[in-house]
Design an enzyme around this catalytic site. Structure first.
Site: not given
Ligand code: URA
Length: 423
Positions: A79, A158, A165, A180, A184
């Site tokens: 990620h 999320d 956010r 977050s 995921k």
């Molecule tokens: N990437 C994400 O998936 N979530 C965040 O809060 C920040 C960056």
């Protein structure tokens, strides 16, 4: 239980319980808690932070707000917290798969700046980014790699919280980022996770202290779910590679897979690949790095890329890049000491390469190719950057202002630090 008491409790800096956090997340998801109440709650978290235990609880609640996939196969996920010109996945995923490590990846579309990995891949004619879970698993079993947009109903909390956010200035909260990202990653089923945590002006986190804190927190969350997690802190003070814009980045990725890529992209990809391969195969990072460099040189990674694109219906013979281009030249001689990544990202979006709102249509053909990177020497009149445009244009001056030219040389440092389970 009610939201006002919970906001009050947070305001007094008292720890929230699992049940209280669950009440807030689920209440927001089902509409009982309104946007204005949730933004007050998120603002308190942004200002006062959360304990590690609260962050773990929040991650768990978000994770359980939707489906949690069981891939039934070992796979490593990567990620990135987001950067300008970040086409890493397009090179890294086939490279790692070519070394016998499965990559089962879900990626997003980009909001703001340039497109996300899914947008980039969609500049390959025919490339399908939707698949059933069964086909996704079968493709990983067969060729070791599959990449789709979000599949199923993963972490709906999320999606809704992130959208709020984004418009309430609470994107940069460390516990909110950690919960977050990790909810995921855990929901999407890979058993090992590598995070490319960008640090710098073009990134969500702009200082090293916060980046280290965030990295350690994500590793701790991974450990809690028995998912080995490592974190690479990397510089985002200039765009990654030379191309910024969807089809342009795909072409740069293909060139990199053919052994002809920009030095910073190759460095990042091989560092991440050595982490992923060493974690999965239980070999040293040095050995994994040698294997990674070898597969970039000998064509194996490129062949895996072609196999992957073909499996998902794509055809790279007809990737379209705008024919309208303009070379912008250096106003003076010297050395490039800075390229404003954030501004380049915004200008690329203004050309049509990214979105301002979810429903904006992307122009895959436009963007920039940077000719001079940080550390390069430049003569007045030499091309600094080429703009590829269609209907939308941006002022030349704004593009040129992204480059800082000085009379001293700087050496950019891409890899800042590596955080693993062991430290
Ligand atoms: N990437 C994400 O998936 N979530 C965040 O809060 C920040 C960056």
């Amino acid at each position: 239980m009610n939201i006002l008491d919970i906001i009050d409790k947070k305001e007094q800096n008292q720890k929230l319980t699992y049940e209280e956090l669950k009440y807030v997340v689920n209440g927001f998801l089902n509409g009982e808690i309104k946007d204005y109440q949730m933004s007050a709650f998120l603002t308190e978290i942004d200002l006062l932070g959360m304990s590690d235990e609260e962050t773990l609880d929040l991650t768990d609640i978000m994770l359980k707000s939707g489906e949690v996939l069981n891939l039934n196969i070992n796979a490593v996920d990567k990620h990135s917290t987001g950067g300008v010109g970040d086409k890493t996945t397009l090179v890294l995923a086939p490279l790692v798969a070519s070394l016998g490590v499965n990559v089962a990846k879900m990626s997003g579309r980009g909001l703001g700046h340039t497109g996300g990995t899914i947008d980039k891949l969609e500049s390959i004619p025919g490339f399908k980014t939707n698949m059933t879970l069964e086909n996704f698993q079968n493709q990983v079993k067969k060729i070791g790699i599959a990449l789709v947009g979000t599949m199923g109903n993963l972490v709906p909390a999320d999606k809704k919280i992130y959208a709020l956010r984004d418009v309430t200035g609470t994107v940069d909260s460390i516990p909110l980022i950690a919960s977050s990202v990790m909810s995921k990653k855990i929901a999407s089923g890979s058993n090992k996770i590598v995070i490319d945590l960008k640090v710098g002006e073009g990134a969500l986190v702009n200082n090293l202290k916060d980046a280290e804190k965030l990295g350690k927190l994500m590793i701790k969350i991974g450990k809690h779910y028995n998912k080995e997690t490592a974190c690479l802190l990397t510089n985002m003070n200039e765009p990654l590679g030379r191309a910024v814009g969807n089809a342009l980045e795909v072409v740069e990725s293909i060139n990199t897979l053919k052994g002809n890529g920009p030095a910073d992209l190759i460095e990042l990809v091989t560092e991440l690949s050595s982490l992923m391969v060493s974690m999965e195969k239980g070999i040293s990072e040095e050995e994994a790095k040698t294997m990674s460099l070898e597969n970039l040189k000998n064509g194996q990674a490129y062949r895996k890329f072609l196999e992957w694109v073909t499996a998902q219906g794509g055809d790279i013979s007809n990737i379209k890049i705008s024919q309208n281009k303009k070379h912008l030249t250096a106003p003076k001689s010297g050395y490039i000491t800075q390229i404003d990544a954030l501004e380049i990202g915004k200008l690329a979006r203004n050309l049509g390469a990214g979105r301002l709102t979810e429903n904006d249509k992307i122009d895959h053909e436009v963007g920039f190719v940077i000719n001079k990177k940080v550390g390069d020497k430049v003569e007045a009149g030499e091309t600094l950057i080429t703009v590829y445009y269609n209907e939308k244009t941006v002022p030349d001056e704004e593009v040129l202002n992204c480059f800082k030219i000085d009379d001293y040389e700087v050496k950019p440092k891409l890899i800042i630090e590596k955080l693993t389970n062991l430290n």
